[in-house]
Every structure is written in C-alpha cells, then in structure tokens.
Design an enzyme around this catalytic site. Structure first.
Site, PDB file in Angstrom:
ATOM      1  CD  GLU A  17      82.951  38.896  24.708  1.00  0.00           C
ATOM      2  OE1 GLU A  17      83.727  39.836  24.436  1.00  0.00           O
ATOM      3  OE2 GLU A  17      81.909  39.055  25.348  1.00  0.00           O
ATOM      4  N   GLY A 116      90.854  43.536  35.662  1.00  0.00           N
ATOM      5  CA  GLY A 116      90.776  42.107  35.440  1.00  0.00           C
ATOM      6  C   GLY A 116      89.377  41.543  35.494  1.00  0.00           C
ATOM      7  CB  ALA A 117      86.143  42.912  36.362  1.00  0.00           C
ATOM      8  CB  SER A 122      93.866  47.554  29.686  1.00  0.00           C
ATOM      9  OG  SER A 122      93.072  46.770  28.820  1.00  0.00           O
ATOM     10  CD  GLU A 154      94.979  46.315  25.633  1.00  0.00           C
ATOM     11  OE1 GLU A 154      94.542  45.308  26.199  1.00  0.00           O
ATOM     12  OE2 GLU A 154      94.440  47.425  25.711  1.00  0.00           O
ATOM     13  CG  ASP A 166      88.152  45.712  24.836  1.00  0.00           C
ATOM     14  OD1 ASP A 166      87.009  45.311  24.540  1.00  0.00           O
ATOM     15  OD2 ASP A 166      89.016  44.997  25.369  1.00  0.00           O
TER      16      ASP A 166
END
Length: 377
Positions: A17, A116-117, A122, A154, A166
C-alpha cells in the site's frame, strides 16, 4: 444502438500500500464486482456519458443520471463539469493526446462496485472506457499501455495523484491469482492465490466511510515521500534496500519523512514475503504480514481511521489469521484472512463491534480473485 458491452473489475490490494507511486512493489487481485459499459460510436464528435449509478465517483461526488455530452475535440483538463465524468472524459483526452484516433461515442455505465470504498472504482471506470473505445475504433493497445493511458487520465485530467497499480490490476489481473507488479519497470507475474483451495476465505469489509484520492491528504503523503527521497539524494524510496533502512532513517531529520520512509521500505519487504509464501503454497503464513502492514499504515503512514482500525481489531479478536486496511485509506475497506469455517463468526464479530460503536453497518463479503477487463458481447 449498442455495438458492444465491456466490463472492468475493481481490485483488492492484498499487500503493498502506498508503494506504487514510490516505484515499489504491489500485489492486487481483481474483484468479481465490475463497471460495465455499453458503447457505440458516434460520427458527430460528441462523447455522451450516462450512468445508472455514478460509477467511479470518488467520495460520492457524482450522482446517477445524465446524460452528459462533451465535445471530444474540446476535452482538456480543468474544462467541463467536475465529478465522475472526469474519468471517462480523461481517458478519451489521454488517448487522443497519445496520438490514437478515437472520436465520439455513446457510453452507458452500470456498476456493482461501491464508490469510495477503496476498491478502485475509478480505475475500473477508466479501463472499461479505454477498452471499449479502442475496440470501437480499431485501435490496438496493449494492456500495459492501456494502464498508463488510464493513469494519465486520473492524474492529469481528474486531478488524483494515484500510482499505476489500480489501472494495471483492472486491466491485467487473472482469475485465481494475485498480480505481483513491480511499478518501477512495470514487470508483472501472476501469483496463484485461491483462498478456498486452502480452506480459507478472504473477507472484504466495506466500512461505508467514503474517501477521495483527489483530496489533499493523499497528495500530502505522496509529496512527503518525494521530499524524503530528495533529502536522501534518491530518485524514489524504492532505492533504499531493507538492510540500509536504519541508516537512511538516521539521515532524515523530519519525523514525518522518517515515518513515511519506514512504511514504504518495510511494505516492499512485506510484498516479497507474501509472494514467497504464496508461491510456496503457504497461504496461511501471509496472515501476520497483513496485520503488520495495517499497523504500519496506521502508525507510520497515518492513513487509517477509527472504522478501519475497529474492523481489524474485531476480526483478529474473533480469530482471523490476519487483517488490514486496503486501498488508499482515510476510509474505505479492510480485508481479513480467515479459516473458511470461521467466516460467519468473524463477520458477526465485526458487525457487532460496529453496532456497539454506533458506526454504520459494514458490508462484508468473501472476495475471490477474478479476471481482468474483457469484452462481454
């Protein structure tokens, strides 16, 4: 009239992450929850966008409905309405900026991904748009280049300073595998990851707390990492070997830079350890590494929140092998690796903990690695 239907998945990041914009290592897998686009060409230069449920709208900024009509030849960052339409519009703009001959299109979207989770709705919206439009116009685009185009959309068009993970996950993941991706050179390989085959389940816990990458906190973390690398005379924090981390930390005088650096370097190490465990068939061994990663994100990177921390604590207290927040943080989702027989017990523990804390009831479901973007019809 429709000329085809395409879908692109969201993703869960198993480990790795806030490393992708530091040239680091990541290991996401695709979800079975997707954004679906029904598309057709237009010959009038209009991009017509319609959403059944505003897929990809970060932090709930978008609203269902439309349609929104934009002139393809007038697309530019900072121009036009803000919201979920920035993502597909940005893809058309980025494709044209890269020299690809694409024109008007009708695009209707439906999504089973919660926005938004922390599940990359997106990126799924960007990738399904890129896949549909390039196939409509006969543009040959490899999945690596597609991910890069979508990241540019993005970053430059939607204004979210995300890395490449992503979009690559949505475009390139394979069913039954996690994607080991080196974001420095974009080399990748599929790592077998089938929890059910090991008698396990990976629970995804959507806290319902919305986040938005285009807001300031995410960008502040990225800027902090870049300033730490610059202070060390490095191009990125990826250049710090694990064994040289203590020395690097002593050279940094800013405590925030030290904390960010410690997370990035140790997280790259956790990705390597998870990869090695999965390749050796030791799926249970990754549990403690997930928990270790959450502590690093909570304490060093400071991107967790009370709901995510509670989800992790409650899952571990009920016997989860490991748990951590997943995604960019500031809300979103957590994951918990559990024995299949303990699935209901762990989920119930998390739900009770949220109720006792007067938090919104979380959505909890088992996530299994699914296929990447593809044409449906």
């Amino acid at each position: 009239m429709s000329e085809g239907v395409w879908e692109a998945p969201g993703r869960v990041n198993l480990i790795g992450e806030h490393t992708d914009y530091n040239d680091g290592l990541v290991m996401p897998f695709a979800l079975s929850r997707t954004v679906v686009a029904t598309a057709a060409r237009r010959d009038d230069g209009i991009l017509r966008l319609h959403s059944a449920d505003a897929p990809g709208a970060p932090g709930g900024q978008g609203t269902p409905g439309g349609p929104v009509e934009l002139r393809v030849d007038a697309l530019a960052p900072g121009r036009g309405p803000r919201g979920w339409t920035d993502y597909p519009a940005g893809v058309l703009w980025a494709l044209r900026e890269a020299g690809h001959r694409v024109g008007g299109a009708d695009l209707h979207y439906e999504s089973t991904l919660p926005a938004g989770a922390g599940l990359s709705s997106s990126a799924a919206l960007e990738v399904v748009t890129a896949l549909a439009v390039t196939e409509l116009y006969g543009v040959e685009l490899g999945r690596r280049e597609m991910a890069l185009i979508c990241r540019r959309a993005e970053n430059a068009y939607a204004g979210a300073p995300t890395g490449i993970m992503d979009q690559t996950a949505s475009a390139c993941c394979a069913e039954g595998h996690a994607l080991y991706l080196d974001t420095r050179d974009l080399s990748r390989r599929q790592i077998p990851f089938d929890p059910a085959a090991h008698g396990l389940a990976l629970l995804l816990i959507d806290t319902g707390v919305k986040h938005a990458h285009s807001t300031g906190a995410y960008g502040e973390r990225r800027a902090g990492c870049e300033s730490a690398a610059a202070a060390l005379g490095l191009g990125s924090l990826r250049e710090i070997p694990q064994e040289e981390l203590p020395g690097a930390l002593t050279r940094l005088t800013d405590p925030v830079q030290r904390a960010l650096t410690r997370h990035v370097v140790t997280e790259n190490g956790r990705v390597e350890r998870v990869r090695a465990a999965l390749e050796a068939g030791r799926a249970r061994a990754i549990g403690p590494l997930l928990t270790e990663g959450h502590a690093s994100l909570r304490d060093d990177f400071a991107v967790s929140c009370p709901e995510l921390d509670l989800a992790v604590r409650a899952a571990l207290a009920a016997g989860a092998l490991g748990a951590r927040m997943t995604g960019g943080g500031f809300g979103g989702s957590a994951i918990a690796l559990v024995e299949a027989s303990a699935r209901e017990r762990v989920a119930g523990s998390v739900e009770r903990a949220f109720a006792e804390a007067s938090f919104r009831r979380p959505e909890i479901f088992a996530a299994a690695p699914a296929a990447g973007a593809r044409r449906l019809s």
